[in-house]
Design a protein around this motif. Structure first.
Motif, mmCIF file in Angstrom:
data_model
loop_
_atom_site.group_PDB
_atom_site.id
_atom_site.type_symbol
_atom_site.label_atom_id
_atom_site.label_comp_id
_atom_site.label_asym_id
_atom_site.label_seq_id
_atom_site.Cartn_x
_atom_site.Cartn_y
_atom_site.Cartn_z
ATOM 1 N N ALA A 175 0.858 -1.183 0.000
ATOM 2 C CA ALA A 175 0.000 0.000 0.000
ATOM 3 C C ALA A 175 0.894 1.233 0.000
ATOM 4 O O ALA A 175 1.899 1.282 0.700
ATOM 5 C CB ALA A 175 -0.879 -0.007 1.236
ATOM 6 N N SER A 185 5.827 3.293 0.822
ATOM 7 C CA SER A 185 5.318 1.951 0.549
ATOM 8 C C SER A 185 5.286 1.176 1.857
ATOM 9 O O SER A 185 6.327 0.956 2.476
ATOM 10 C CB SER A 185 6.205 1.234 -0.456
ATOM 11 O OG SER A 185 6.199 1.925 -1.675
ATOM 12 N N SER A 238 -2.759 -5.972 4.092
ATOM 13 C CA SER A 238 -3.218 -6.767 2.945
ATOM 14 C C SER A 238 -4.736 -6.910 2.905
ATOM 15 O O SER A 238 -5.322 -7.070 1.832
ATOM 16 C CB SER A 238 -2.572 -8.152 2.962
ATOM 17 O OG SER A 238 -2.870 -8.814 4.180
ATOM 18 N N THR A 269 -9.183 -2.667 1.859
ATOM 19 C CA THR A 269 -9.675 -2.485 0.494
ATOM 20 C C THR A 269 -9.043 -1.228 -0.096
ATOM 21 O O THR A 269 -8.456 -0.412 0.628
ATOM 22 C CB THR A 269 -11.213 -2.327 0.485
ATOM 23 O OG1 THR A 269 -11.547 -1.139 1.212
ATOM 24 C CG2 THR A 269 -11.906 -3.527 1.100
ATOM 25 N N GLU A 270 -9.154 -1.080 -1.393
ATOM 26 C CA GLU A 270 -8.616 0.101 -2.075
ATOM 27 C C GLU A 270 -9.293 1.374 -1.557
ATOM 28 O O GLU A 270 -8.664 2.418 -1.435
ATOM 29 C CB GLU A 270 -8.821 -0.045 -3.586
ATOM 30 C CG GLU A 270 -8.012 0.937 -4.409
ATOM 31 C CD GLU A 270 -6.509 0.809 -4.204
ATOM 32 O OE1 GLU A 270 -5.848 1.875 -4.104
ATOM 33 O OE2 GLU A 270 -6.004 -0.320 -4.114
ATOM 34 N N LYS A 271 -10.575 1.252 -1.208
ATOM 35 C CA LYS A 271 -11.334 2.378 -0.668
ATOM 36 C C LYS A 271 -10.769 2.823 0.677
ATOM 37 O O LYS A 271 -10.620 4.022 0.935
ATOM 38 C CB LYS A 271 -12.808 1.971 -0.529
ATOM 39 C CG LYS A 271 -13.699 3.063 0.013
ATOM 40 C CD LYS A 271 -15.127 2.546 0.176
ATOM 41 C CE LYS A 271 -15.947 3.549 0.940
ATOM 42 N NZ LYS A 271 -16.398 3.052 2.229
ATOM 43 N N ASP A 272 -10.426 1.835 1.547
ATOM 44 C CA ASP A 272 -9.852 2.143 2.859
ATOM 45 C C ASP A 272 -8.516 2.869 2.715
ATOM 46 O O ASP A 272 -8.256 3.859 3.393
ATOM 47 C CB ASP A 272 -9.643 0.868 3.683
ATOM 48 C CG ASP A 272 -10.946 0.220 4.099
ATOM 49 O OD1 ASP A 272 -11.973 0.931 4.154
ATOM 50 O OD2 ASP A 272 -10.946 -1.004 4.355
ATOM 51 N N VAL A 273 -7.674 2.352 1.830
ATOM 52 C CA VAL A 273 -6.358 2.966 1.599
ATOM 53 C C VAL A 273 -6.523 4.386 1.081
ATOM 54 O O VAL A 273 -5.810 5.299 1.508
ATOM 55 C CB VAL A 273 -5.514 2.112 0.615
ATOM 56 C CG1 VAL A 273 -4.221 2.809 0.262
ATOM 57 C CG2 VAL A 273 -5.245 0.734 1.191
ATOM 58 N N LEU A 274 -7.481 4.583 0.189
ATOM 59 C CA LEU A 274 -7.741 5.913 -0.369
ATOM 60 C C LEU A 274 -8.211 6.879 0.722
ATOM 61 O O LEU A 274 -7.771 8.028 0.778
ATOM 62 C CB LEU A 274 -8.785 5.822 -1.486
ATOM 63 C CG LEU A 274 -9.061 7.092 -2.269
ATOM 64 C CD1 LEU A 274 -7.828 7.511 -3.045
ATOM 65 C CD2 LEU A 274 -10.232 6.892 -3.205
ATOM 66 N N ARG A 291 -5.232 7.778 2.902
ATOM 67 C CA ARG A 291 -4.360 8.683 2.143
ATOM 68 C C ARG A 291 -4.922 10.104 2.136
ATOM 69 O O ARG A 291 -4.192 11.068 2.376
ATOM 70 C CB ARG A 291 -4.210 8.157 0.719
ATOM 71 C CG ARG A 291 -3.096 8.811 -0.056
ATOM 72 C CD ARG A 291 -2.969 8.242 -1.460
ATOM 73 N NE ARG A 291 -2.702 6.807 -1.439
ATOM 74 C CZ ARG A 291 -3.277 5.915 -2.241
ATOM 75 N NH1 ARG A 291 -4.171 6.300 -3.150
ATOM 76 N NH2 ARG A 291 -2.970 4.639 -2.168
#
Length: 122
Positions: free
Chosen positions: A2, A8, A46, A49-54, A57
């Motif tokens: 992520a 990273s 891992s 979800t991509e939404k959580d990471v977004l 961020r």
């Protein structure tokens, strides 16, 4: 991996220790970020979800000064003190402890490795 705030984060780490990898995010801020977004601290990177990471961020980008910006700000503060020629600035310039610590012994982190003086023994 992520990528948050230009760092990273390994996917094997949990969310709490992963956030600690970011310069400017300590234990308090890591918990604060997780509680604001209602995320479990023990969750693995891992499993995010991509939404959580977004969301993470965007929150860090909006709320906090981290990584490059923070390093630049700290360096400009030190440079300002050095340019003023105040006591703290002189200590920064000489590479000595700034906040009143003793230097007769100790202070090896700031002063570097001890250098032996030839002919000192009597």
């Amino acid at each position: 991996m992520a990528r948050i705030a230009g760092v990273s984060i390994p996917i094997k780490k949990n969310l709490f220790s992963g956030l600690l990898c970011i310069h400017g995010v300590g234990p308090f801020r890591a918990r604060e970020i997780c509680s604001t977004l209602n995320l479990d601290i023990g969750r693995r990177i891992s499993s995010l979800t991509e939404k959580d990471v977004l969301e993470i961020r965007e929150l860090i980008e909006k709320e906090y000064v981290v990584e490059g910006e923070l390093r630049a700000e700290v360096m400009s503060n030190k440079r300002r003190l050095m340019d003023l020629g105040c006591y703290r600035g002189l200590r920064h310039r000489k590479g000595l402890p700034v906040r009143g610590q003793r230097t007769h012994t100790n202070a090896r982190t700031r002063k570097g490795k001890a250098v032996a003086i030839a002919g000192k023994k009597k």
